[in-house]
Design an enzyme around this catalytic site. Structure first.
Site, PDB file in Angstrom:
ATOM      1  N   SER A 184      30.946  91.282 -23.291  1.00 18.88           N
ATOM      2  CA  SER A 184      31.251  90.448 -24.475  1.00 18.88           C
ATOM      3  C   SER A 184      32.703  90.016 -24.505  1.00 18.88           C
ATOM      4  O   SER A 184      33.038  89.012 -25.106  1.00 18.88           O
ATOM      5  CB  SER A 184      31.015  91.263 -25.741  1.00 18.88           C
ATOM      6  OG  SER A 184      29.763  91.844 -25.739  1.00 18.88           O
ATOM      7  N   HIS A 212      27.039  85.595 -20.311  1.00 18.92           N
ATOM      8  CA  HIS A 212      27.131  86.251 -21.621  1.00 18.92           C
ATOM      9  C   HIS A 212      26.001  85.764 -22.519  1.00 18.92           C
ATOM     10  O   HIS A 212      26.065  84.668 -23.080  1.00 18.92           O
ATOM     11  CB  HIS A 212      28.506  85.954 -22.247  1.00 18.92           C
ATOM     12  CG  HIS A 212      28.725  86.655 -23.545  1.00 18.92           C
ATOM     13  ND1 HIS A 212      29.593  86.166 -24.510  1.00 18.92           N
ATOM     14  CD2 HIS A 212      28.176  87.791 -24.074  1.00 18.92           C
ATOM     15  CE1 HIS A 212      29.576  86.986 -25.553  1.00 18.92           C
ATOM     16  NE2 HIS A 212      28.716  87.958 -25.313  1.00 18.92           N
ATOM     17  N   GLU A 256      26.809  81.851 -22.546  1.00 16.95           N
ATOM     18  CA  GLU A 256      28.204  81.530 -22.226  1.00 16.95           C
ATOM     19  C   GLU A 256      28.405  81.897 -20.753  1.00 16.95           C
ATOM     20  O   GLU A 256      28.172  83.040 -20.352  1.00 16.95           O
ATOM     21  CB  GLU A 256      29.115  82.362 -23.112  1.00 16.95           C
ATOM     22  CG  GLU A 256      30.179  81.601 -23.845  1.00 16.95           C
ATOM     23  CD  GLU A 256      31.030  82.505 -24.730  1.00 16.95           C
ATOM     24  OE1 GLU A 256      31.814  81.959 -25.525  1.00 16.95           O
ATOM     25  OE2 GLU A 256      30.926  83.742 -24.626  1.00 16.95           O
ATOM     26  N   ASN A 306      33.330  84.889 -29.043  1.00 19.64           N
ATOM     27  CA  ASN A 306      33.867  86.116 -29.643  1.00 19.64           C
ATOM     28  C   ASN A 306      35.360  86.008 -29.920  1.00 19.64           C
ATOM     29  O   ASN A 306      35.872  86.590 -30.868  1.00 19.64           O
ATOM     30  CB  ASN A 306      33.561  87.315 -28.748  1.00 19.64           C
ATOM     31  CG  ASN A 306      32.096  87.718 -28.865  1.00 19.64           C
ATOM     32  OD1 ASN A 306      31.416  87.309 -29.809  1.00 19.64           O
ATOM     33  ND2 ASN A 306      31.611  88.486 -27.906  1.00 19.64           N
TER      34      ASN A 306
HETATM   35  P1  NAD Z   1      23.376  99.396 -25.060  1.00 21.67           P
HETATM   36  O1  NAD Z   1      24.163 100.553 -25.346  1.00 21.67           O
HETATM   37  O2  NAD Z   1      22.289  99.010 -25.973  1.00 21.67           O
HETATM   38  O3  NAD Z   1      22.745  99.481 -23.564  1.00 21.67           O
HETATM   39  C1  NAD Z   1      23.511  99.834 -22.442  1.00 21.67           C
HETATM   40  C2  NAD Z   1      22.536 100.464 -21.460  1.00 21.67           C
HETATM   41  O4  NAD Z   1      23.183 100.611 -20.188  1.00 21.67           O
HETATM   42  C3  NAD Z   1      22.097 101.875 -21.888  1.00 21.67           C
HETATM   43  O5  NAD Z   1      20.709 101.912 -21.991  1.00 21.67           O
HETATM   44  C4  NAD Z   1      22.596 102.764 -20.742  1.00 21.67           C
HETATM   45  O6  NAD Z   1      21.711 103.824 -20.466  1.00 21.67           O
HETATM   46  C5  NAD Z   1      22.654 101.788 -19.589  1.00 21.67           C
HETATM   47  N1  NAD Z   1      23.546 102.166 -18.508  1.00 21.67           N
HETATM   48  C6  NAD Z   1      24.782 102.691 -18.595  1.00 21.67           C
HETATM   49  N2  NAD Z   1      25.274 102.913 -17.356  1.00 21.67           N
HETATM   50  C7  NAD Z   1      24.331 102.493 -16.476  1.00 21.67           C
HETATM   51  C8  NAD Z   1      24.244 102.433 -15.057  1.00 21.67           C
HETATM   52  N3  NAD Z   1      25.232 102.849 -14.285  1.00 21.67           N
HETATM   53  N4  NAD Z   1      23.103 101.938 -14.495  1.00 21.67           N
HETATM   54  C9  NAD Z   1      22.082 101.513 -15.273  1.00 21.67           C
HETATM   55  N5  NAD Z   1      22.105 101.526 -16.645  1.00 21.67           N
HETATM   56  C10 NAD Z   1      23.222 102.016 -17.215  1.00 21.67           C
HETATM   57  O7  NAD Z   1      24.441  98.202 -24.945  1.00 21.67           O
HETATM   58  P2  NAD Z   1      24.180  96.647 -25.171  1.00 21.67           P
HETATM   59  O8  NAD Z   1      24.386  96.321 -26.586  1.00 21.67           O
HETATM   60  O9  NAD Z   1      22.916  96.241 -24.490  1.00 21.67           O
HETATM   61  O10 NAD Z   1      25.454  96.053 -24.387  1.00 21.67           O
HETATM   62  C11 NAD Z   1      25.441  95.952 -22.974  1.00 21.67           C
HETATM   63  C12 NAD Z   1      26.533  94.957 -22.587  1.00 21.67           C
HETATM   64  O11 NAD Z   1      26.234  93.701 -23.201  1.00 21.67           O
HETATM   65  C13 NAD Z   1      27.928  95.317 -23.080  1.00 21.67           C
HETATM   66  O12 NAD Z   1      28.856  94.867 -22.146  1.00 21.67           O
HETATM   67  C14 NAD Z   1      28.084  94.510 -24.374  1.00 21.67           C
HETATM   68  O13 NAD Z   1      29.395  94.229 -24.685  1.00 21.67           O
HETATM   69  C15 NAD Z   1      27.343  93.265 -23.991  1.00 21.67           C
HETATM   70  N6  NAD Z   1      26.805  92.492 -25.133  1.00 21.67           N
HETATM   71  C16 NAD Z   1      26.277  93.114 -26.205  1.00 21.67           C
HETATM   72  C17 NAD Z   1      25.768  92.335 -27.252  1.00 21.67           C
HETATM   73  C18 NAD Z   1      25.137  92.968 -28.467  1.00 21.67           C
HETATM   74  O14 NAD Z   1      25.000  92.269 -29.494  1.00 21.67           O
HETATM   75  N7  NAD Z   1      24.729  94.196 -28.396  1.00 21.67           N
HETATM   76  C19 NAD Z   1      25.796  90.934 -27.170  1.00 21.67           C
HETATM   77  C20 NAD Z   1      26.327  90.355 -26.016  1.00 21.67           C
HETATM   78  C21 NAD Z   1      26.840  91.138 -24.994  1.00 21.67           C
END
Ligand code: NAD
Ligand code: T1G
Length: 716
Positions: free
Chosen positions: A421, A442, A454, A492
């Site tokens: 993000s 993104h 994005e 963002n």
């Molecule tokens: P989340 O915590 O819901 O999910 C992350 C997942 O990654 C977890 O299930 C974890 O077990 C897994 N994980 C961690 N290390 C790993 C590895 N080495 N191999 C495989 N899986 C692994 O997080 P999220 O909200 O899905 O966010 C993920 C990314 O997306 C982040 O960079 C976040 O900034 C970005 N993002 C989030 C949002 C949002 O609204 N949540 C929106 C856009 C971007």
């Protein structure tokens, strides 16, 4: 004058083939060419029937939208528009047949309704999407469609603007026949057979304007219009055109054709000259302009995407995987534990069940899609992937570790994308020996729903990786926008100041619900406080803690939101944030939060006061615009229009306001700058005007004109 119409006769059937690539829009000269073609066929004794067909990939995609701005600016008058074409086809003495492939949209479907008969390939779609441009059908579509399809379907098509499949159109009576085959050539052959059949049956041939059998009566129609208005109020809150379209279709059920048509024209012109329509036409072309990257030529080679992979099956990973399988692309989905993998797969299955329940997908279709997912706890098979998207926790160390692992397993030429993000794509790429293949993809939450993608360009990202990503966005039914690699990219980065200002207003005495109401009434899908609770207050908290450099001395800090996080109030995911939430997830004001705010304000010496709605709106929106102008000036966005597309497709900014930069243009940049300077004087450094805003305000120009100027410079 290009030759817009090809005239040919086959088997006593005249084919009028429209040639105005890419979508046969009714640009100046095209309607005239069709009228001439009909006259020629009418006079041609060797001709017994007339078929109107589109050259290239589609039938007619409607009026030329580019001409609307010239009409509303007074540069040109509306002229004959499409009625001479429609009347020539309807009043022809020989049967006229519209043969449809691709899409018949807007004026294209209205022209087809002017024909005596309509046939189409199974793969064709027909629709009246004008409401998506803030207008209504303006060539009798609201009068003829209910006569062909019945009142319920016609109202839905005109008020919602979504196209219908040929099978639905045939069942409803819009189409007279589905022609077997998939190609324009097979359509032509089918048209000859159909035309010879109607010739054999003889006239008179049905004029849609004279068909009243499907117009129902007051009693049957009233509930249809009532339901349509209720739905428009709910799903298209603040949009004027859907209600205008319902009003016009209703006129068709109550007035004789010509009077109904007169009513339609009045409503059409009212919409055409509205600010909403100008904003939504800006959105239409903005989405298409966003695909054009000045230094990435149209013919840049594209890498083929046949296999995808996603690392992390959490909130985002699962949704991203759904986008790929929805597009028919098999995906490997990797997690760290069986439990996390099961959780991710269960969320995907639940999302599909919800879509099936809404009739969006069938069980069979979903089964086929789910078969395209290969869940895994290892990188086995990743060597086959053409694109790998990382969606693990938002931490630089972890992301670099994952990218180093991907660098070791991925095949040469695979695209390595991060869903981060905020984090630097260049730093993530530095963990690999192939930074030219690293890019940001993104997605926005929920990733299987939000249309925005994005696409973040790193310093070394290669042009074919960018071109492939822009194409992939379209394949995944997303709107791709290129962003530079600054903190928070486009969306963002701007959202930070916007939400911060909302928190400051609350600390100064504005109500939490008041701030949300003001932005909600402005048209935002949700107010800034409620959005924080939905996305999770801890996301911003973690980022602020990781990046204290964003709050140097003298720059105000959102103290109270940190306090809430320290109390474990992360928002909906912990049952409370700025609001407490009842069992139905309805937000409730919470005295505990009011105390945190009062205490924080007292400690920080912030004097609380009555704050009116106008100040709330200006501070939140102008914080957005000012930061937008700053990143535009720094080159992290190509166009102000791109920023608008980001906000309308990723942040719930109302399309009828055209996005934050277009909205600022409607206010006038001098006025915006004046307010920004007032806020700088009152609230300090954080409100320093963006140089580009000062420059454009001083020049008395707009962001839109700035975009046009740059497009001319790079010859776009
Ligand atoms: P989340 O915590 O819901 O999910 C992350 C997942 O990654 C977890 O299930 C974890 O077990 C897994 N994980 C961690 N290390 C790993 C590895 N080495 N191999 C495989 N899986 C692994 O997080 P999220 O909200 O899905 O966010 C993920 C990314 O997306 C982040 O960079 C976040 O900034 C970005 N993002 C989030 C949002 C949002 O609204 N949540 C929106 C856009 C971007
Ligand atoms: N007018 C002008 N340009 C148009 C256009 C149109 N109607 N439709 C598309 N283009 C341009 C577009 O900007 C792009 O240009 C190129 O064509 C390819 O489009 C009287 C008043 C048909 C489904 O709303 O929905 O009729 O960027 O990239 O993804 O009642 O285009 O290459 O320079 O979108 O394959 C109603 C709008 C008009 C349909 C094809 N019609 N078009 O999608 O290609 S109002 C519409 C679309 C009207 C009447 C009223 C889609 C498409 P460039 P594209 P695509």
């Amino acid at each position: 004058m290009p030759d817009f119409l090809d005239y040919s006769v086959e088997n006593e059937i005249a084919f009028l083939t429209v040639n105005n690539p890419p979508v046969n829009a009714m640009s100046p000269g095209v309607p005239e060419a069709i009228v001439e073609g009909v006259a020629r066929a009418e006079a041609d004794e060797a001709v017994r029937a007339i078929v109107l067909i589109g050259g290239g990939r589609t039938f007619i995609a409607g009026a030329d939208i580019k001409e609307f701005a010239k009409i509303t600016s007074g540069e040109k008058d509306r002229g004959g528009d499409l009625f001479p074409v429609i009347n020539a086809l309807e009043d022809a003495s020989k049967p006229t047949i519209a043969a449809i492939h691709g899409t018949a949209l807007g004026g294209g479907l209205e022209i087809a309704q002017g024909c005596h008969y309509r046939i189409a390939l199974q793969s064709a779609q027909v629709g009246q999407p004008e409401v998506k441009l803030g207008i209504i059908p303006g060539a009798a579509g609201t009068q003829r469609l209910p006569r062909l399809a019945g009142v319920e379907l016609a109202t839905r098509m005109c008020a919602q603007g979504d196209p219908v499949k040929a099978s639905v159109a045939a069942e409803a009576g819009i189409l007279d026949q589905i022609v077997a085959g998939n190609t324009p050539e097979e359509l032509r052959a089918g048209a000859v057979v159909f035309a010879r059949d109607v010739v054999a049956r003889g006239g008179p041939h049905p004029k849609t304007r004279e068909r009243n059998d499907k117009l129902g009566d007051e009693a049957t129609n009233a509930p249809i219009f009532e339901a349509a208005r209720a739905q428009a109020g709910k799903r298209r809150r603040g949009f004027e055109a859907p209600l205008a379209a319902i009003e016009a279709v209703e006129a068709a059920t109550k007035l004789p054709f010509d009077e109904g048509l007169k009513r339609e024209q009045e409503i059409f012109l009212r919409c055409l000259y509205s600010d909403q329509s100008k904003a939504m036409i800006h959105a239409f072309f903005g989405e298409r302009e966003a695909r054009k990257i000045p230094d990435v030529p149209k013919d840049t080679p594209i890498r083929e995407i046949r296999q995808a992979a996603v690392v992390g099956a959490g909130t985002m990973g699962g949704g991203i995987a759904m986008n790929y399988i929805n597009a028919g692309i098999p995906v490997l989905l990797k997690e760290t534990t069986e439990e996390a993998l099961e959780r991710g797969l269960a969320t995907i299955a639940k999302n599909y069940q919800r879509s099936i329940a809404r009739g969006r997908f069938t069980e069979e279709w979903v089964e086929e899609r789910l078969d395209l997912i290969t869940p895994t706890l290892s990188y086995d098979g990743f060597e086959r992937a053409d694109v790998i998207t990382e969606a693990v926790f938002e931490g630089m160390e972890l992301k670099k570790k994952v990218f180093a692992e991907l660098d070791a397993v991925a095949k040469p030429g695979a695209i390595l994308a991060s869903n981060t993000s905020t984090l630097s794509i260049d730093e993530i790429a530095s963990a690999t020996k192939r930074p030219q293949d690293v890019i940001g993809h993104h997605f926005f939450s929920p990733a299987n729903v939000m249309r925005l993608l994005e696409i973040v360009r790193g310093a070394e990202t290669s042009k074919d990786v960018i071109a492939t990503s822009m194409g992939l966005a379209k394949t995944l039914r997303k709107v791709g926008v290129l962003a530079g690699n600054c903190f928070g990219f486009i969306g963002n980065r701007m959202f930070g100041p916007y939400r911060r200002e909302a928190i400051f207003l609350v600390e100064e005495g504005a109500g939490i619900a008041q701030v949300d109401r003001v932005l909600y009434e402005f048209g935002m899908a949700m107010g800034p406080m409620a959005v924080g609770d939905l996305a999770g207050l801890d996301v911003g908290w973690r980022i602020r803690k990781e990046h204290p450099e964003h709050f140097p001395e003298g720059v105000r800090y959102p103290l109270s939101e940190d306090k809430l996080c320290e109390m474990g109030r992360f928002g909906q995911k912990t049952g409370s944030g700025w609001y407490a939430y009842d069992e139905r997830r309805q937000p409730l004001e919470d005295p505990e939060v009011l105390k945190v705010i009062a205490d924080t304000a007292a400690e920080a010496g912030i004097k609380q006061r009555e704050i009116d709605d106008a100040e709330i709106l200006d501070r939140c929106l102008y914080a957005l615009v000012n930061e937008g102008a700053r990143l535009l000036g720094e080159g992290f966005a190509l166009r102000a229009g791109d920023i608008d597309v980001v906000y309308m497709n990723g942040y719930g900014f109302p399309a009828y306001r055209g996005g934050p930069m277009w909205f600022a243009d409607t206010i006038g940049l001098a006025r915006v700058l004046e307010r920004v300077k007032e806020f700088e004087a009152q609230h300090g450094e954080g409100w320093k005007p963006a140089p580009l805003l000062e420059e454009l305000a001083a020049a008395g120009t707009t962001f839109a004109a700035w975009d046009r100027g740059r497009a001319q410079k790079v010859g776009a």
